[in-house]
Design a protein around this motif. Sequence first.
Motif, mmCIF file in Angstrom:
data_model
loop_
_atom_site.group_PDB
_atom_site.id
_atom_site.type_symbol
_atom_site.label_atom_id
_atom_site.label_comp_id
_atom_site.label_asym_id
_atom_site.label_seq_id
_atom_site.Cartn_x
_atom_site.Cartn_y
_atom_site.Cartn_z
ATOM 1 N N LEU A 1 79.211 24.313 71.373
ATOM 2 C CA LEU A 1 79.178 25.707 71.792
ATOM 3 C C LEU A 1 78.558 25.774 73.180
ATOM 4 O O LEU A 1 77.340 25.653 73.340
ATOM 5 C CB LEU A 1 78.369 26.527 70.778
ATOM 6 N N GLU A 2 79.399 25.957 74.187
ATOM 7 C CA GLU A 2 78.913 26.045 75.571
ATOM 8 C C GLU A 2 78.213 27.381 75.789
ATOM 9 O O GLU A 2 78.484 28.365 75.093
ATOM 10 C CB GLU A 2 80.080 25.910 76.544
ATOM 11 N N PRO A 3 77.277 27.433 76.757
ATOM 12 C CA PRO A 3 76.649 28.730 77.073
ATOM 13 C C PRO A 3 77.711 29.771 77.426
ATOM 14 O O PRO A 3 78.614 29.511 78.220
ATOM 15 C CB PRO A 3 75.759 28.402 78.274
ATOM 16 N N GLY A 4 77.603 30.947 76.822
ATOM 17 C CA GLY A 4 78.576 32.015 77.067
ATOM 18 C C GLY A 4 79.754 32.010 76.118
ATOM 19 O O GLY A 4 80.507 32.989 76.057
ATOM 20 N N ALA A 5 79.947 30.897 75.389
ATOM 21 C CA ALA A 5 81.024 30.863 74.395
ATOM 22 C C ALA A 5 80.600 31.686 73.169
ATOM 23 O O ALA A 5 79.411 31.901 72.924
ATOM 24 C CB ALA A 5 81.341 29.428 74.008
ATOM 25 N N ILE A 6 81.571 32.127 72.402
ATOM 26 C CA ILE A 6 81.303 32.930 71.205
ATOM 27 C C ILE A 6 81.967 32.275 70.003
ATOM 28 O O ILE A 6 83.171 31.985 70.035
ATOM 29 C CB ILE A 6 81.824 34.374 71.356
ATOM 30 N N LEU A 7 81.172 32.044 68.969
ATOM 31 C CA LEU A 7 81.687 31.532 67.696
ATOM 32 C C LEU A 7 81.772 32.701 66.719
ATOM 33 O O LEU A 7 80.805 33.454 66.558
ATOM 34 C CB LEU A 7 80.761 30.447 67.139
ATOM 35 N N ALA A 8 82.934 32.868 66.082
ATOM 36 C CA ALA A 8 83.154 33.991 65.160
ATOM 37 C C ALA A 8 83.470 33.477 63.766
ATOM 38 O O ALA A 8 84.432 32.726 63.577
ATOM 39 C CB ALA A 8 84.297 34.874 65.668
ATOM 40 N N LEU A 9 82.631 33.855 62.799
ATOM 41 C CA LEU A 9 82.883 33.591 61.385
ATOM 42 C C LEU A 9 83.223 34.924 60.717
ATOM 43 O O LEU A 9 82.596 35.944 60.996
ATOM 44 C CB LEU A 9 81.657 32.965 60.712
ATOM 45 N N TYR A 10 84.195 34.943 59.795
ATOM 46 C CA TYR A 10 84.680 36.204 59.242
ATOM 47 C C TYR A 10 85.240 35.972 57.845
ATOM 48 O O TYR A 10 85.539 34.832 57.455
ATOM 49 C CB TYR A 10 85.776 36.783 60.151
ATOM 50 N N THR A 11 85.396 37.061 57.094
ATOM 51 C CA THR A 11 86.020 36.979 55.771
ATOM 52 C C THR A 11 87.425 37.575 55.842
ATOM 53 O O THR A 11 87.801 38.237 56.820
ATOM 54 C CB THR A 11 85.194 37.712 54.709
ATOM 55 N N ASP A 12 88.205 37.355 54.774
ATOM 56 C CA ASP A 12 89.616 37.721 54.833
ATOM 57 C C ASP A 12 89.851 39.223 54.913
ATOM 58 O O ASP A 12 90.920 39.665 55.345
ATOM 59 C CB ASP A 12 90.375 37.145 53.632
ATOM 60 N N GLY A 13 88.879 40.044 54.518
ATOM 61 C CA GLY A 13 89.061 41.486 54.612
ATOM 62 C C GLY A 13 89.299 41.969 56.026
ATOM 63 O O GLY A 13 89.901 43.030 56.234
ATOM 64 N N LEU A 14 88.848 41.211 57.036
ATOM 65 C CA LEU A 14 89.003 41.615 58.421
ATOM 66 C C LEU A 14 90.405 41.314 58.946
ATOM 67 O O LEU A 14 90.866 41.975 59.879
ATOM 68 C CB LEU A 14 87.955 40.914 59.296
ATOM 69 N N VAL A 15 91.104 40.359 58.351
ATOM 70 C CA VAL A 15 92.372 39.898 58.923
ATOM 71 C C VAL A 15 93.553 40.063 57.973
ATOM 72 O O VAL A 15 94.696 39.813 58.361
ATOM 73 C CB VAL A 15 92.266 38.415 59.341
ATOM 74 N N GLU A 16 93.307 40.487 56.746
ATOM 75 C CA GLU A 16 94.395 40.595 55.775
ATOM 76 C C GLU A 16 94.777 42.054 55.603
ATOM 77 O O GLU A 16 93.917 42.919 55.453
ATOM 78 C CB GLU A 16 93.964 40.006 54.424
ATOM 79 N N ARG A 17 96.091 42.325 55.619
ATOM 80 C CA ARG A 17 96.603 43.674 55.455
ATOM 81 C C ARG A 17 97.654 43.677 54.350
ATOM 82 O O ARG A 17 98.424 42.725 54.240
ATOM 83 C CB ARG A 17 97.250 44.189 56.752
ATOM 84 N N PRO A 18 97.724 44.740 53.540
ATOM 85 C CA PRO A 18 98.753 44.807 52.493
ATOM 86 C C PRO A 18 100.148 44.676 53.093
ATOM 87 O O PRO A 18 100.508 45.377 54.031
ATOM 88 C CB PRO A 18 98.540 46.194 51.878
ATOM 89 N N GLY A 19 100.925 43.771 52.535
ATOM 90 C CA GLY A 19 102.285 43.578 53.004
ATOM 91 C C GLY A 19 102.408 42.751 54.264
ATOM 92 O O GLY A 19 103.519 42.504 54.741
#
Length: 836
Positions: free
Chosen positions: A755-773
């Motif tokens: 992780l370089e200075p200024g870089a961003i690491l993002a951890l997330y769950t499926d509710g943020l990226v999953e949509r019905p259909g």
Amino acid sequence: MTGSARGENGTPGRLAPLLTEAVATAISAAGGHSGGVYLRSSTPGLLRLGVLAGLPGSLFRPWWRVHVDRRYPVADTYRLGVQVVLPNGTETMRRYPQLAAGLPYPFGSLYVPITHAGTTYGVLTVLRPAVPDVAEVLVERDRTVQVAERLGAALRRLESGGPPVTWDDEPLCVRSPATSGSAAARVAGFSWDPATGEFMADEVLPALLGLPPGRTLTCVEELADAVTPDVLHLLRQTAGGKPPSLPLHVRAADGALRLMQLWGPRVPPGSPSGAHAVGGVVLEPGPGAAADAAADLLPDAVFGLDRLGTIVYANERAAQVLRRPPGELLGRALWDGVPWLNQPACEEYLRAALLAPTPVHFHVRRPPHAAQHEPDPRSPDGDWLAVSVYPGPDILSCTVRTSDRVSDAGSPPTHDSEAVRTADALTAPVYRPIALAIALTEAVTARQVSAVVMQELLPAFGGRRLAIYLLQERHLYLAWDTGFPEGFLTPFEGVGLDAHLPGVETLTTGRPMFFDSMQELRTAYPGIPLDAEEGARAFLPLIASGRPVGSCILGFDRPRSFSPRERSVLTALAGLIAHAMEKAQRYDTEAALARGLQQALLPRRLSTHPRVETAGRYLPGTQGMDVGGDWYDVVESGNGLALVIGDVQGHGVQAAATMGQLRSAVRAFAVGDHTPEEVMRGTNHLLIDLDPGQFASCCYVRLDPVTGLARAARAGHLPPLLRDPDGHTHLVDIPGGMVLGVDPQAQYPMTELRLEPGAILALYTDGLVERPGGDIDDGITALRVALSKVGARDDRAAGRSLAGVADRLTATARHTADRPDDIALLLATRRPGPES
């Protein structure tokens, strides 16, 4: 109609032909018998039926308007942008019970969004014969998609440089293309403004009317000369707000039959008189038979209806039994030609015959005062007729015979061996209690219950205003309102049960109160504040299991009377609403406690380090009564930080409890400075030993703040995203192991990243990226693009902290009313050090 129909964007009359031609083409392409186009309206969230082909509009009035939040295939198609294929009635009942409750017939249907360049204009739908499996209509679906795509492009061109294409009028009802193999009908539109004399017509209209090549139509008189002078009178009548109810049969110059449909604006009562703009469409019907002349020789009464409900044939015996001269039958709608058949039960059977291939049989009482005949002295109350309707591709063949209602009780039943029902057994909104009850079972909060009432109850009775008050500590508080002037209901907020108000007294007495006009309300309650609308009002008590819950107020924009049957139905619906509201109030209380428990299990603050900035966000799901099991954490681990995110399978208190145990376990392993692989293996064994009957996914990253070196392990969780300082954002390839709680021998290999200075690491769950259909990969891609745009170092240098980045990544989800799942997000970035 907005825009094209009234000339607001310079293209008068072009919208109706576009829609009509698209529906006709889709019906032919999909092997259907009828269809329609729903378009967005000027009312936010409301779709309106613009064109209905192959079905009488008056029989399908409850489906003219659909709110985008209803559990209907049209609404889902528009809101989610997905195609919906319902091959048969069974699948319709399984997926859309509200639709099946209103149209309980064995038919199939297709629904395709009309979109272009990211704009959704509406939905194209086709009704067709039922088939056993969805695979049998995929080719027809693809053809319908092509028609919808072409229509979307045409609507885009139509509104280019003008107002948005919307539809705000009643639907235009046209005949569907003939099923005998003929090509789709030609269609052309025109418009006429009597105030200015402006007349505009499609280029193909002269040819459609049989005029010589090169001939044009420049005025309304030329149109009348091309068909019949009577058209001019009908155009003026339409301009005055009284368009003909059925398409007109006119002749082209070459003698060929053409159909002309006229429409004009609905003129509210009391508005200034005068002529208004008129729109019209002319179409060439395909060839179709009216009836066989040999039927004149049959002893039974026989008549035929086309798919718009128009009587196209009736033999002499039918005229005798129906007690109407042949001249008053032919060319008229059944309910106009035989007014005593205009009753809800007959409508129900006609809908069945129009939508499904099975013959329909029912009894109806012929009144003793039927037109032009003396009452039968042997049957002073009228006599019974046995009616049979036999569906056909273009014509419904009907037979009628006199009947002894008792002796004929065993006559052929309706669909699926239902018992024969008498014609007075139904009322117009009779299916609304069923549809409303089904919808209320899916409503959880008081707000959702109120929205269901607005979407289901108001359209059924023509209401425009709704207010729901709930009882709290012997006072009534407004829970929901729509349609009332802003601020009008404020003085009634928190009124006590001793107030002399109809909304209070309907609850304290337990009796519904109906006022046919505001004058009646003024007389009963002198001095009560009233809004300006001079319409009817209904005050309904909300009482569940003998306990008062609140009161419901329905407002109508004009005076009207309430029949005994309508009063009974509204009273029954009030009971359904009361029980749903009582359940919703319990949910609100229980959910608040559960949410409090869950929030207590989440970290109040994240561990910090001078070289690392972190930000976490958690959004609970809003659908259903249960809490979820998503969590995130930041833990001091040796001389570094552990970044953790996880998701326990399922919802409910058990999921939240399991989440709390896993979070504690991971924290314990992290504090002990175990490697990510050891943390995953230890947590996996713990979950198996606990045996909660649930599994969980998790991603664990151990970060060295000074060097930026990170070691990560993944247990069935979605891979993290990494945004480099230069803006490039990509998925981090971490070979994942099995979810926690399944296999005690599962292995969780480690992966190193920096992780370089200024870089961003993002951890997330499926509710943020999953949509019905939708595809979850598309959701991850959308998150990756969003992170690349909002995570720039110069953005954050301008005052946008990492917390601001987290807010922007979850902004859409925060403003989504119905989130099907919980959402957790954890961001981390390294601050530049002295060596930077």
